[in-house]
Scaffold this motif. Structure first.
Motif, PDB file in Angstrom:
ATOM      1  N   LEU A   5       0.707  -1.179  -0.027  1.00  0.00           N
ATOM      2  CA  LEU A   5       0.071  -0.019  -0.036  1.00  0.00           C
ATOM      3  C   LEU A   5       0.914   1.390  -0.081  1.00  0.00           C
ATOM      4  O   LEU A   5       0.489   2.270  -0.692  1.00  0.00           O
ATOM      5  N   VAL A   6       1.977   1.335   0.726  1.00  0.00           N
ATOM      6  CA  VAL A   6       2.792   2.550   0.721  1.00  0.00           C
ATOM      7  C   VAL A   6       3.439   2.605  -0.577  1.00  0.00           C
ATOM      8  O   VAL A   6       3.451   3.824  -1.161  1.00  0.00           O
ATOM      9  N   SER A  12       1.402   7.179  -6.430  1.00  0.00           N
ATOM     10  CA  SER A  12       0.288   8.120  -6.777  1.00  0.00           C
ATOM     11  C   SER A  12       0.923   9.486  -6.545  1.00  0.00           C
ATOM     12  O   SER A  12       0.655  10.288  -7.232  1.00  0.00           O
ATOM     13  N   LYS A  13       1.747   9.501  -5.551  1.00  0.00           N
ATOM     14  CA  LYS A  13       2.195  10.952  -5.301  1.00  0.00           C
ATOM     15  C   LYS A  13       3.258  11.378  -6.380  1.00  0.00           C
ATOM     16  O   LYS A  13       3.447  12.512  -6.912  1.00  0.00           O
ATOM     17  N   ALA A  14       4.152  10.311  -6.540  1.00  0.00           N
ATOM     18  CA  ALA A  14       5.228  10.558  -7.590  1.00  0.00           C
ATOM     19  C   ALA A  14       4.308  11.059  -8.988  1.00  0.00           C
ATOM     20  O   ALA A  14       4.903  11.843  -9.628  1.00  0.00           O
ATOM     21  N   ASN A  15       3.294  10.382  -9.363  1.00  0.00           N
ATOM     22  CA  ASN A  15       2.612  10.659 -10.506  1.00  0.00           C
ATOM     23  C   ASN A  15       1.996  12.256 -10.456  1.00  0.00           C
ATOM     24  O   ASN A  15       1.986  12.879 -11.616  1.00  0.00           O
ATOM     25  N   LEU A  19       3.409  15.018 -13.109  1.00  0.00           N
ATOM     26  CA  LEU A  19       2.586  15.711 -13.874  1.00  0.00           C
ATOM     27  C   LEU A  19       2.578  17.317 -13.959  1.00  0.00           C
ATOM     28  O   LEU A  19       2.687  17.873 -15.073  1.00  0.00           O
ATOM     29  N   ALA A  20       3.197  17.595 -12.648  1.00  0.00           N
ATOM     30  CA  ALA A  20       3.319  19.205 -12.431  1.00  0.00           C
ATOM     31  C   ALA A  20       4.609  19.447 -13.135  1.00  0.00           C
ATOM     32  O   ALA A  20       4.569  20.606 -13.996  1.00  0.00           O
ATOM     33  N   SER A  21       5.680  18.607 -13.088  1.00  0.00           N
ATOM     34  CA  SER A  21       6.969  18.712 -13.766  1.00  0.00           C
ATOM     35  C   SER A  21       6.587  18.848 -15.299  1.00  0.00           C
ATOM     36  O   SER A  21       7.369  19.830 -16.118  1.00  0.00           O
ATOM     37  N   SER A  22       5.906  17.737 -15.688  1.00  0.00           N
ATOM     38  CA  SER A  22       5.474  17.639 -17.193  1.00  0.00           C
ATOM     39  C   SER A  22       5.040  19.090 -17.739  1.00  0.00           C
ATOM     40  O   SER A  22       5.290  19.436 -18.934  1.00  0.00           O
ATOM     41  N   ARG A  32      12.163  10.842 -14.563  1.00  0.00           N
ATOM     42  CA  ARG A  32      12.897  10.309 -13.651  1.00  0.00           C
ATOM     43  C   ARG A  32      12.351  10.083 -12.034  1.00  0.00           C
ATOM     44  O   ARG A  32      12.434   9.072 -11.469  1.00  0.00           O
ATOM     45  N   LEU A  33      11.171  10.905 -11.689  1.00  0.00           N
ATOM     46  CA  LEU A  33      10.369  10.842 -10.781  1.00  0.00           C
ATOM     47  C   LEU A  33       9.526   9.534 -10.555  1.00  0.00           C
ATOM     48  O   LEU A  33       9.522   8.657  -9.785  1.00  0.00           O
ATOM     49  N   MET A  34       9.180   9.242 -11.845  1.00  0.00           N
ATOM     50  CA  MET A  34       8.205   8.096 -12.039  1.00  0.00           C
ATOM     51  C   MET A  34       8.997   6.742 -11.929  1.00  0.00           C
ATOM     52  O   MET A  34       8.534   5.872 -11.559  1.00  0.00           O
ATOM     53  N   GLU A  35      10.212   6.888 -12.524  1.00  0.00           N
ATOM     54  CA  GLU A  35      11.172   5.711 -12.581  1.00  0.00           C
ATOM     55  C   GLU A  35      11.723   5.388 -11.221  1.00  0.00           C
ATOM     56  O   GLU A  35      11.593   4.210 -10.817  1.00  0.00           O
ATOM     57  N   VAL A  36      11.846   6.426 -10.413  1.00  0.00           N
ATOM     58  CA  VAL A  36      12.200   6.008  -8.940  1.00  0.00           C
ATOM     59  C   VAL A  36      11.041   5.364  -8.168  1.00  0.00           C
ATOM     60  O   VAL A  36      11.195   4.284  -7.449  1.00  0.00           O
ATOM     61  N   ALA A  37       9.927   5.879  -8.407  1.00  0.00           N
ATOM     62  CA  ALA A  37       8.622   5.308  -7.764  1.00  0.00           C
ATOM     63  C   ALA A  37       8.472   4.041  -8.149  1.00  0.00           C
ATOM     64  O   ALA A  37       8.052   3.018  -7.450  1.00  0.00           O
TER      65      ALA A  37
END
Length: 154
Positions: A5-6, A12-15, A19-22, A32-37
């Protein structure tokens, strides 16, 4: 709270942040954010689970209903961020997996077609674009098909 769940909450938070960065045209940071998550979720949660009960519950959809449909959308966003940051082959690979896992999602077909086309693989892109167009027509979204797609399938 268990690690499965974590992991979903991290995705969810990374997405959300990606999205804001994109939106600010920082697609490399978004990917990179999504890849780490995703690394955490896929590698740590599924490869080295310490919470077998939570992991089994995830596979049985016992409590992750609110996240179930989001995973395909998060991966679709990741494929888009990769495409926009010129990681074309990685975008193709991610979107191909999405096409196989979530065949009803039209966006990954468009992204894969665009990435193939940008790599100069126009013959390979055409059937992908045609499938994208078929899905969009079935959803009544024919007017939302980008003009470039129609031009590229001629």
């Amino acid at each position: 709270m268990n690690e499965t769940l974590v992991g979903l909450q991290i995705l969810s938070k990374a997405n959300e942040v990606a999205l804001a960065s994109s939106k600010n045209k920082n697609h490399g940071e978004a990917s990179r954010l999504m890849e780490v998550a995703l690394d955490y979720y896929v590698i740590y949660v599924f490869t080295e689970p310490t919470d077998e009960v939570g992991l089994n519950a995830a596979f049985e959809d016992q409590y992750l209903v609110e996240y179930k449909d989001s995973f395909g959308l998060w991966m679709g966003n990741y494929g888009y961020f990769l495409y926009k940051s010129d990681s074309l082959q990685k975008s193709i690979d991610v979107n191909l997996k999405l096409n196989q896992t979530y065949p009803h999602l039209s966006g990954p077909y468009l992204q894969r077609g665009d990435a193939l086309y940008d790599q100069g693989k126009k013959t390979q892109a055409k059937p992908v674009y045609l499938h994208y167009m078929k899905l969009m027509k079935e959803k009544g979204k024919e007017k939302s098909i980008p003009e470039r797609v129609s031009e590229r399938v001629k």
